[in-house]
Design an enzyme around this catalytic site. Structure first.
Site, PDB file in Angstrom:
ATOM      1  N   HIS A  33       0.846  -1.184   0.000  1.00 44.38           N
ATOM      2  CA  HIS A  33       0.000   0.000   0.000  1.00 44.38           C
ATOM      3  C   HIS A  33       0.889   1.245   0.000  1.00 44.38           C
ATOM      4  O   HIS A  33       2.075   1.169   0.272  1.00 44.38           O
ATOM      5  CB  HIS A  33      -0.839   0.067   1.283  1.00 44.38           C
ATOM      6  CG  HIS A  33      -1.697  -1.112   1.550  1.00 44.38           C
ATOM      7  ND1 HIS A  33      -3.024  -1.148   1.210  1.00 44.38           N
ATOM      8  CD2 HIS A  33      -1.432  -2.295   2.163  1.00 44.38           C
ATOM      9  CE1 HIS A  33      -3.550  -2.295   1.603  1.00 44.38           C
ATOM     10  NE2 HIS A  33      -2.601  -3.016   2.177  1.00 44.38           N
ATOM     11  N   GLU A 119       2.501  -0.813   4.426  1.00 50.12           N
ATOM     12  CA  GLU A 119       2.291   0.540   3.931  1.00 50.12           C
ATOM     13  C   GLU A 119       3.644   1.184   3.657  1.00 50.12           C
ATOM     14  O   GLU A 119       4.552   1.100   4.490  1.00 50.12           O
ATOM     15  CB  GLU A 119       1.555   1.397   4.970  1.00 50.12           C
ATOM     16  CG  GLU A 119       0.150   0.950   5.267  1.00 50.12           C
ATOM     17  CD  GLU A 119      -0.874   1.473   4.274  1.00 50.12           C
ATOM     18  OE1 GLU A 119      -0.502   2.205   3.328  1.00 50.12           O
ATOM     19  OE2 GLU A 119      -2.058   1.142   4.457  1.00 50.12           O
ATOM     20  N   HIS A 158      -2.307  -2.989  -3.574  1.00 45.18           N
ATOM     21  CA  HIS A 158      -3.701  -2.765  -3.202  1.00 45.18           C
ATOM     22  C   HIS A 158      -4.562  -2.528  -4.446  1.00 45.18           C
ATOM     23  O   HIS A 158      -5.704  -2.996  -4.526  1.00 45.18           O
ATOM     24  CB  HIS A 158      -3.771  -1.573  -2.241  1.00 45.18           C
ATOM     25  CG  HIS A 158      -5.000  -1.522  -1.415  1.00 45.18           C
ATOM     26  ND1 HIS A 158      -5.319  -0.423  -0.657  1.00 45.18           N
ATOM     27  CD2 HIS A 158      -6.005  -2.412  -1.198  1.00 45.18           C
ATOM     28  CE1 HIS A 158      -6.466  -0.643  -0.020  1.00 45.18           C
ATOM     29  NE2 HIS A 158      -6.895  -1.833  -0.334  1.00 45.18           N
ATOM     30  N   ASP A 168      -3.204   2.417  -5.051  1.00 47.78           N
ATOM     31  CA  ASP A 168      -1.882   2.292  -4.437  1.00 47.78           C
ATOM     32  C   ASP A 168      -1.289   0.892  -4.586  1.00 47.78           C
ATOM     33  O   ASP A 168      -2.037  -0.061  -4.728  1.00 47.78           O
ATOM     34  CB  ASP A 168      -1.946   2.707  -2.961  1.00 47.78           C
ATOM     35  CG  ASP A 168      -2.930   1.893  -2.123  1.00 47.78           C
ATOM     36  OD1 ASP A 168      -4.060   1.667  -2.571  1.00 47.78           O
ATOM     37  OD2 ASP A 168      -2.554   1.502  -1.011  1.00 47.78           O
TER      38      ASP A 168
END
Length: 188
Positions: A33, A119, A158, A168
């Site tokens: 992400h 992330e 993602h 993303d």
């Protein structure tokens, strides 16, 4: 970096309440992400506050629109390569949302049940840093070694698992360079 009881050694721990148990204990997918808070801005405490339900909705106009959102990821890799871990890998983080994954000859949903969410501090249009690619490759190799059902072909973005909702890590993420770094780390 080793994984000890679900935590990445060397990562700064900021436990998130936004997690629960994996229903089957399976870990077989890695979802990448991007995140920046406020959008397009890097650094600061806002991502950690979001994942720990402490984001002040009055600190920025955008934050009011995500007030009450309960999300998390297993790991955040900041622009300088620092790793911040919110959820131990054996637990389910709340990162993929409504999504689906083609797993062999079947479609699977509820991806949080069996995926790890990482992330990258960034957005879909800004280049990610060399430090982020290097750290991501290092972490991915540790995860591949720790979880036998996880392999390089089971790393996705993602946008690939929620294409109508998410973009993303976006076109700024260089998948070829990531796999090159992954191979280089594997050889070292």
């Amino acid at each position: 970096m080793a994984i000890e009881q679900g935590w990445l050694a060397g990562a700064r721990r900021v436990p998130s309440p936004n997690r629960d148990e994996r229903p089957l204990g399976e870990v077989s997918l890695l979802v990448l992400h991007s995140i920046s808070l406020p959008p397009g801005e890097f650094g600061g405490p806002h991502i950690e506050r979001l994942f720990t339900n402490r984001l002040d909705p009055e600190a920025h106009p955008f934050f009011a629109s995500i007030q009450g959102l309960r999300v998390s990821a297993h790991l955040l890799i900041r622009r300088d390569g620092e790793c911040v871990q919110f959820v131990p890998f054996q637990c389910r983080a709340w990162h993929a949302g409504r999504s689906s994954w083609r797993d062999g000859d079947r479609w699977r949903t509820a991806l949080n049940d069996f995926s790890i969410g990482i992330e990258l501090e960034g957005d879909e249009v800004s280049a990610y840093s060399a430090a982020q690619y290097e750290r991501l490759a290092e972490v991915a190799l540790e995860l591949l070694a720790a979880y036998p059902d996880l392999e390089a072909s089971r790393v996705t973005g993602h946008a690939q698992v929620a294409p109508l909702r998410k973009r993303d890590p976006g076109p700024a993420f260089d998948w070829a360079y990531f796999y090159q770094r992954l191979g280089a780390r594997r050889l070292s």
